[in-house]
Design an enzyme around this catalytic site. Structure first.
Site, PDB file in Angstrom:
ATOM      1  N   MET A 105     -52.782 121.520  13.170  1.00  0.00           N
ATOM      2  CA  MET A 105     -53.472 122.482  12.290  1.00  0.00           C
ATOM      3  C   MET A 105     -52.531 123.651  12.005  1.00  0.00           C
ATOM      4  O   MET A 105     -52.539 124.652  12.707  1.00  0.00           O
ATOM      5  CB  MET A 105     -54.762 122.965  12.974  1.00  0.00           C
ATOM      6  N   ASP A 106     -51.747 123.528  10.964  1.00  0.00           N
ATOM      7  CA  ASP A 106     -50.669 124.484  10.711  1.00  0.00           C
ATOM      8  C   ASP A 106     -50.935 125.301   9.451  1.00  0.00           C
ATOM      9  O   ASP A 106     -51.430 124.775   8.455  1.00  0.00           O
ATOM     10  CB  ASP A 106     -49.351 123.722  10.561  1.00  0.00           C
ATOM     11  N   GLY A 107     -50.607 126.592   9.513  1.00  0.00           N
ATOM     12  CA  GLY A 107     -50.652 127.423   8.316  1.00  0.00           C
ATOM     13  C   GLY A 107     -51.635 128.569   8.350  1.00  0.00           C
ATOM     14  O   GLY A 107     -51.796 129.274   7.341  1.00  0.00           O
ATOM     15  N   THR A 277     -50.701 119.795   8.262  1.00  0.00           N
ATOM     16  CA  THR A 277     -50.886 120.608   7.063  1.00  0.00           C
ATOM     17  C   THR A 277     -49.731 121.588   6.879  1.00  0.00           C
ATOM     18  O   THR A 277     -48.831 121.669   7.701  1.00  0.00           O
ATOM     19  CB  THR A 277     -52.205 121.381   7.153  1.00  0.00           C
TER      20      THR A 277
END
Length: 329
Positions: A105-107, A277
């Protein structure tokens, strides 16, 4: 499920005043919109206002906001039975659904920065996407979802951010254990818990014990986890068995090591599909052994903007691939 209302640091340093403006943003299309109202704050404000609650952190002297409101009256993080089944989209075939999906779960931080908000607001917005992914996996017959909640490498981030993330994680578990028990969801946590606060370790132990017999769906939360750590701890465990005479050197093989990996908590330890992501094209020390034959899907959306449409796109891509495992078909 996983409805939260947490203190959110507005700045890293003490705030004595803020302009009387407001910023409205949404996690993604179709989600509940929520509004952060910036009001005049000082280090002496402690009472609840119509939009925010502010208080000063005694250690770092930080101002936190402890309430969000939507465009009407209600707070966005309300109790709701969001696990009501969501129908499988017609473009997906139930017999081709992956058994195990893993997500990086990136960003969150970049999402917040783009909107002129503190990093912590991005983490809270990211919980909305997390809730939807859990709901969709639960609804569509996916057996296991593993999310990279907190990397062992994240400990190098500012203390205020790591403390906020762990607080967010602890409160989410606390508020949802009973619902997971009722819905047949098993919660498992993997990672090096030695650095975690005692209260969080106790919460994890309680959640795992309370939900361990739940058969419908397993949610694995990787906290203070790294793939290298997992392999090393597995090797140490195998070496200890050799030292104790429980295992002979010539008996060591892949299966022996795999049984000592932290993903031995699930019937399906190897993800069929990994989603990342934010446009980054790397695995970032996540499930290094377990991803040997995993299908990868990279999406440019930042995690708070990743929703149902993007998840359907990832699953559709997976269902159109041929998995050969080194062979020919």
């Amino acid at each position: 499920m996983f409805s939260l209302r947490l203190p959110i640091p507005l700045e890293k340093t003490l705030i004595t005043s803020l302009p009387k403006t407001s910023t409205t943003y949404s996690a993604y299309s179709g989600m509940t919109r929520f509004q952060v109202c910036h009001r005049y704050l000082s280090n002496s404000i402690t009472k609840r206002g119509t939009s925010v609650v502010a208080f000063q952190d005694e250690v770092d002297g930080e101002i936190f906001v402890d309430a969000f409101q939507d465009e009407a009256d209600g707070e966005i993080f309300v109790d709701e039975d969001f696990l009501e089944v969501d129908p499988l989209p017609v473009e997906l075939q139930p017999e081709l659904m992956p058994k195990h999906v893993a997500v990086i779960m990136d960003g969150n931080g970049r999402w917040a920065k783009m909107k002129g908000l503190p990093t912590s607001a991005g983490h809270v917005a990211g919980t909305q996407s997390f809730k939807w992914i859990v709901k969709l996996c639960y609804s569509w017959g996916i057996k296991v979802l593993t999310v990279f909640a907190f990397s062992m490498d994240n400990w190098i981030r500012p203390k205020v951010e790591t403390e906020f993330l762990l607080n967010l994680f602890e409160r989410s578990i606390l508020s949802q254990v009973e619902e997971c028990k009722r819905k047949g969801i098993q919660i498992s946590v993997i990672g090096d818990t030695s650095k975690l606060p005692k209260s969080l370790k106790s919460m994890i132990a309680n959640a795992e014990e309370t939900t361990k017999e739940n058969p419908k769906f397993q949610l694995i939360l990787a906290v203070s986890y790294s793939g290298k750590y997992d392999v090393v701890q597995a090797c140490k465990s195998v070496a200890k068995k050799v030292q104790d005479g429980l295992l002979h050197l010539e008996e060591i093989n892949e299966n022996i090591i795999e049984k000592e990996l932290e993903t031995n908590c699930t019937e399906f330890p190897y993800p069929d599909l990994l989603i990342r992501t934010s446009g980054e094209l790397r695995v970032s020390n996540f499930l290094l052994w377990q991803l040997a034959y995993t299908e990868f899907f990279f999406n440019k959306k930042l995690w708070p903007d990743f929703g149902k449409d993007e998840f359907v796109e990832a699953l559709s891509s997976f269902q159109n691939r041929q998995r050969r495992y080194g062979g020919r078909h």
